[in-house]
Design an enzyme around this catalytic site. Structure first.
Site, PDB file in Angstrom:
ATOM      1  N   ASP A   7       3.890   4.434  12.778  1.00  0.00           N
ATOM      2  CA  ASP A   7       3.632   3.727  11.525  1.00  0.00           C
ATOM      3  C   ASP A   7       2.928   4.657  10.527  1.00  0.00           C
ATOM      4  O   ASP A   7       1.905   5.266  10.835  1.00  0.00           O
ATOM      5  CB  ASP A   7       2.748   2.511  11.816  1.00  0.00           C
ATOM      6  CG  ASP A   7       2.736   1.508  10.685  1.00  0.00           C
ATOM      7  OD1 ASP A   7       2.677   1.936   9.514  1.00  0.00           O
ATOM      8  OD2 ASP A   7       2.770   0.300  10.968  1.00  0.00           O
ATOM      9  N   THR A  57       5.198  -2.325   6.503  1.00  0.00           N
ATOM     10  CA  THR A  57       5.510  -2.185   7.928  1.00  0.00           C
ATOM     11  C   THR A  57       6.580  -3.159   8.396  1.00  0.00           C
ATOM     12  O   THR A  57       7.604  -2.748   8.945  1.00  0.00           O
ATOM     13  CB  THR A  57       4.227  -2.351   8.758  1.00  0.00           C
ATOM     14  OG1 THR A  57       3.323  -1.296   8.414  1.00  0.00           O
ATOM     15  CG2 THR A  57       4.532  -2.295  10.251  1.00  0.00           C
ATOM     16  N   ASN A  61       4.292  -8.092   4.889  1.00  0.00           N
ATOM     17  CA  ASN A  61       3.612  -8.010   6.186  1.00  0.00           C
ATOM     18  C   ASN A  61       2.988  -9.337   6.570  1.00  0.00           C
ATOM     19  O   ASN A  61       2.904  -9.678   7.758  1.00  0.00           O
ATOM     20  CB  ASN A  61       2.520  -6.932   6.144  1.00  0.00           C
ATOM     21  CG  ASN A  61       3.073  -5.535   6.330  1.00  0.00           C
ATOM     22  OD1 ASN A  61       4.253  -5.352   6.620  1.00  0.00           O
ATOM     23  ND2 ASN A  61       2.220  -4.542   6.162  1.00  0.00           N
ATOM     24  N   ASP A 114      -0.903   5.312  10.452  1.00  0.00           N
ATOM     25  CA  ASP A 114      -1.118   4.349   9.382  1.00  0.00           C
ATOM     26  C   ASP A 114      -2.593   3.971   9.246  1.00  0.00           C
ATOM     27  O   ASP A 114      -3.138   3.968   8.144  1.00  0.00           O
ATOM     28  CB  ASP A 114      -0.285   3.093   9.649  1.00  0.00           C
ATOM     29  CG  ASP A 114      -0.389   2.079   8.525  1.00  0.00           C
ATOM     30  OD1 ASP A 114       0.186   2.328   7.457  1.00  0.00           O
ATOM     31  OD2 ASP A 114      -1.050   1.035   8.720  1.00  0.00           O
ATOM     32  N   HIS A 129      -4.985   4.629   5.963  1.00  0.00           N
ATOM     33  CA  HIS A 129      -5.643   3.591   5.173  1.00  0.00           C
ATOM     34  C   HIS A 129      -7.150   3.836   5.080  1.00  0.00           C
ATOM     35  O   HIS A 129      -7.742   3.783   4.002  1.00  0.00           O
ATOM     36  CB  HIS A 129      -5.409   2.216   5.798  1.00  0.00           C
ATOM     37  CG  HIS A 129      -4.054   1.649   5.543  1.00  0.00           C
ATOM     38  ND1 HIS A 129      -3.543   1.460   4.284  1.00  0.00           N
ATOM     39  CD2 HIS A 129      -3.107   1.199   6.405  1.00  0.00           C
ATOM     40  CE1 HIS A 129      -2.332   0.925   4.374  1.00  0.00           C
ATOM     41  NE2 HIS A 129      -2.038   0.762   5.650  1.00  0.00           N
ATOM     42  N   ASP A 133       8.111   4.014   9.113  1.00  0.00           N
ATOM     43  CA  ASP A 133       8.448   2.866   8.267  1.00  0.00           C
ATOM     44  C   ASP A 133       8.132   3.088   6.789  1.00  0.00           C
ATOM     45  O   ASP A 133       8.696   2.430   5.923  1.00  0.00           O
ATOM     46  CB  ASP A 133       7.727   1.610   8.763  1.00  0.00           C
ATOM     47  CG  ASP A 133       6.225   1.829   8.938  1.00  0.00           C
ATOM     48  OD1 ASP A 133       5.770   2.986   8.829  1.00  0.00           O
ATOM     49  OD2 ASP A 133       5.503   0.842   9.199  1.00  0.00           O
ATOM     50  N   HIS A 136       0.301   2.161   0.956  1.00  0.00           N
ATOM     51  CA  HIS A 136       1.736   2.221   0.703  1.00  0.00           C
ATOM     52  C   HIS A 136       2.113   0.939  -0.022  1.00  0.00           C
ATOM     53  O   HIS A 136       1.251   0.289  -0.595  1.00  0.00           O
ATOM     54  CB  HIS A 136       2.512   2.390   2.019  1.00  0.00           C
ATOM     55  CG  HIS A 136       2.024   1.480   3.100  1.00  0.00           C
ATOM     56  ND1 HIS A 136       2.537   0.215   3.308  1.00  0.00           N
ATOM     57  CD2 HIS A 136       1.045   1.643   4.029  1.00  0.00           C
ATOM     58  CE1 HIS A 136       1.909  -0.361   4.324  1.00  0.00           C
ATOM     59  NE2 HIS A 136       0.999   0.473   4.784  1.00  0.00           N
TER      60      HIS A 136
END
Length: 438
Positions: free
Chosen positions: A38, A74, A95, A198, A202, A245, A351
């Site tokens: 991810d 995602t 999501n 991911d 973040h 993704d 994202h």
């Protein structure tokens, strides 16, 4: 002379069968492992020592980068990969699971257990493969833990809320489990998901040293996976695709920029009946009856974003025909997050931005008996991964928006694997030699 002639004719027969006669599909079917990391941006391996990823480029194929669908989130992106459908077709449009009538909002990991969010008439690859006699499993992969038309994936592992995503010991255990499913239980298709990089993207931002550390950890686990495949004698029977993704970008914050607070431009309580606006660079909103134009006009005055009426969005977004998506869609410029009423956003990276931005592009690597070696592909859209997987599994795909022609060059002879036994070139050399002495 007679013996030499007999040998010559026999070798002609052998060579002709090796070169000209493909094996039957049932005899030549390979297994497939789809791995997703991810938030692995397309260039994350360029500032880190990644010997295993580098070796994959030699031993298999890579794309310069691939483009996720709109939306670069995602769940929508993973479901495009596993169905080959645009988001407006498969309807996993965020999501968060939501209901604009009841104002229901279900967090990301909780939505993984809710079939009603995923089961919208489009069948994912697991179910299509099972319906054609194959055995499939999903390990933490988005969409793999629910039922479709009442049918569940043969085997599923779901990550619980709060489950850590960066434990390398658990990563090794997960790899061992998945590889044993192939070698000991004869699974044909397994999808394996990792929640990094991911999370660190973040929390720390894509340029933070901790992001580089997690990329090194990912590179290690790829090497561990390849060793496990070799130790389980799967090198000649298992194809592996490694992808992602979406990418990740740095979020712009004060004092460098003025962050976007949408309530400065319209009264959300008065004008909106539903909203998800505090979720990165992508927002959705349902105006109160008769207020759509007023909402649109007000948001159009806000800086650093673009507002769309759903039915007027560019066709290239493949979102406008969605029935689930609310009437107003807001997309921030790269790096600007959306705040509804207050600045509550703490992520340093995110994202959800336009999929044409290079920071949203992601990786693609593949290796195994059906793939070429040392081959670099031009970029392509992730929607094309689905027909490629169907070709590898030798199953009939469901209707999809991808094309096998986009990825066919990645494969040996249009998908057929290497033949076993003596190489055809060697046999032909022997044939020429024998002809000289007959």
């Amino acid at each position: 002379m007679r013996l030499q002639l007999d040998l010559f004719l026999l070798l002609v027969l052998v060579v002709s069968r090796v070169v000209c006669t493909p094996l039957k599909k049932s005899e030549d079917r390979k297994k497939l492992l789809l791995v997703s990391f991810d938030g692995f941006r397309w260039d994350y391996d360029q500032d880190v020592d990644t010997p295993n990823l580098d070796q994959l480029a030699v031993d298999g194929v890579k794309a310069k980068y691939i483009t996720p669908p709109m939306l670069t989130m995602t769940s929508p992106s993973h479901f495009t990969t596993i169905t080959g459908r645009w988001v407006e077709d498969h309807e996993v449009v965020h999501n968060m699971m939501f209901n604009t009538t009841t104002n229901l909002k279900v967090p990301h990991k909780e939505s993984m257990k809710r079939s009603e969010w995923w089961d919208n008439g489009v069948l994912p690859l697991w179910i299509t493969a099972q319906n054609q006699g194959l055995k499939t499993a999903s390990f933490f992969f988005p969409g793999g833990g629910v039922s479709y038309r009442g049918q569940a994936v043969n085997r599923t592992r779901l990550a619980e809320v709060g489950h850590p995503d960066d434990n390398v010991t658990e990563w090794r255990q997960n790899v061992d489990t998945v590889v044993s499913w192939f070698s000991k239980e004869e699974f044909d298709l397994v999808t394996l998901y990792f929640g990094e990089p991911d999370n660190v993207g973040h929390a720390k931002g894509p340029d933070h040293p901790d992001r580089k550390k997690i990329i090194a950890q990912i590179d290690y686990i790829i090497g561990y996976l390849r060793d496990a495949i070799n130790n389980h004698n799967l090198m000649d029977s298992l194809n592996v695709i490694i992808t992602s993704d979406h990418g990740m970008t740095t979020i712009k914050k004060r004092p460098q920029v003025d962050e976007i607070i949408l309530n400065k431009y319209l009264n959300l309580i008065k004008l909106a009946s539903f909203e998800i606006l505090d979720y990165g660079g992508f927002g959705i909103l349902t105006p109160r009856p008769g207020k759509e134009q007023e909402v649109y006009d007000a948001l159009s005055k806000a800086p650093n974003l673009t507002v769309y009426k759903k039915h007027e969005m560019p066709e290239s977004f493949h979102l406008g025909r969605s029935e689930r998506l609310p009437p107003i869609v807001v997309m921030a410029d790269l790096g600007f997050n959306l705040n509804s009423r207050f600045i509550v956003y703490v992520n340093k990276g995110d994202h959800g931005f336009h999929n044409g931005e290079m920071d949203m592009k992601m990786i693609f690597r593949a290796f195994g008996p059906s793939f070429k070696k040392n081959f670099v592909s031009e970029p392509f859209d992730s929607v094309h991964i689905y027909p490629l997987m169907c070709e590898l599994l030798q199953i009939q795909p469901e209707p999809h928006n991808g094309s096998l022609e986009v990825t066919r060059d990645l494969l040996w002879s249009g998908g057929e694997s290497h033949r076993t036994g003596l190489p055809a070139a060697l046999l032909l050399w022997v044939l020429v030699w024998l002809s000289s002495v007959v």
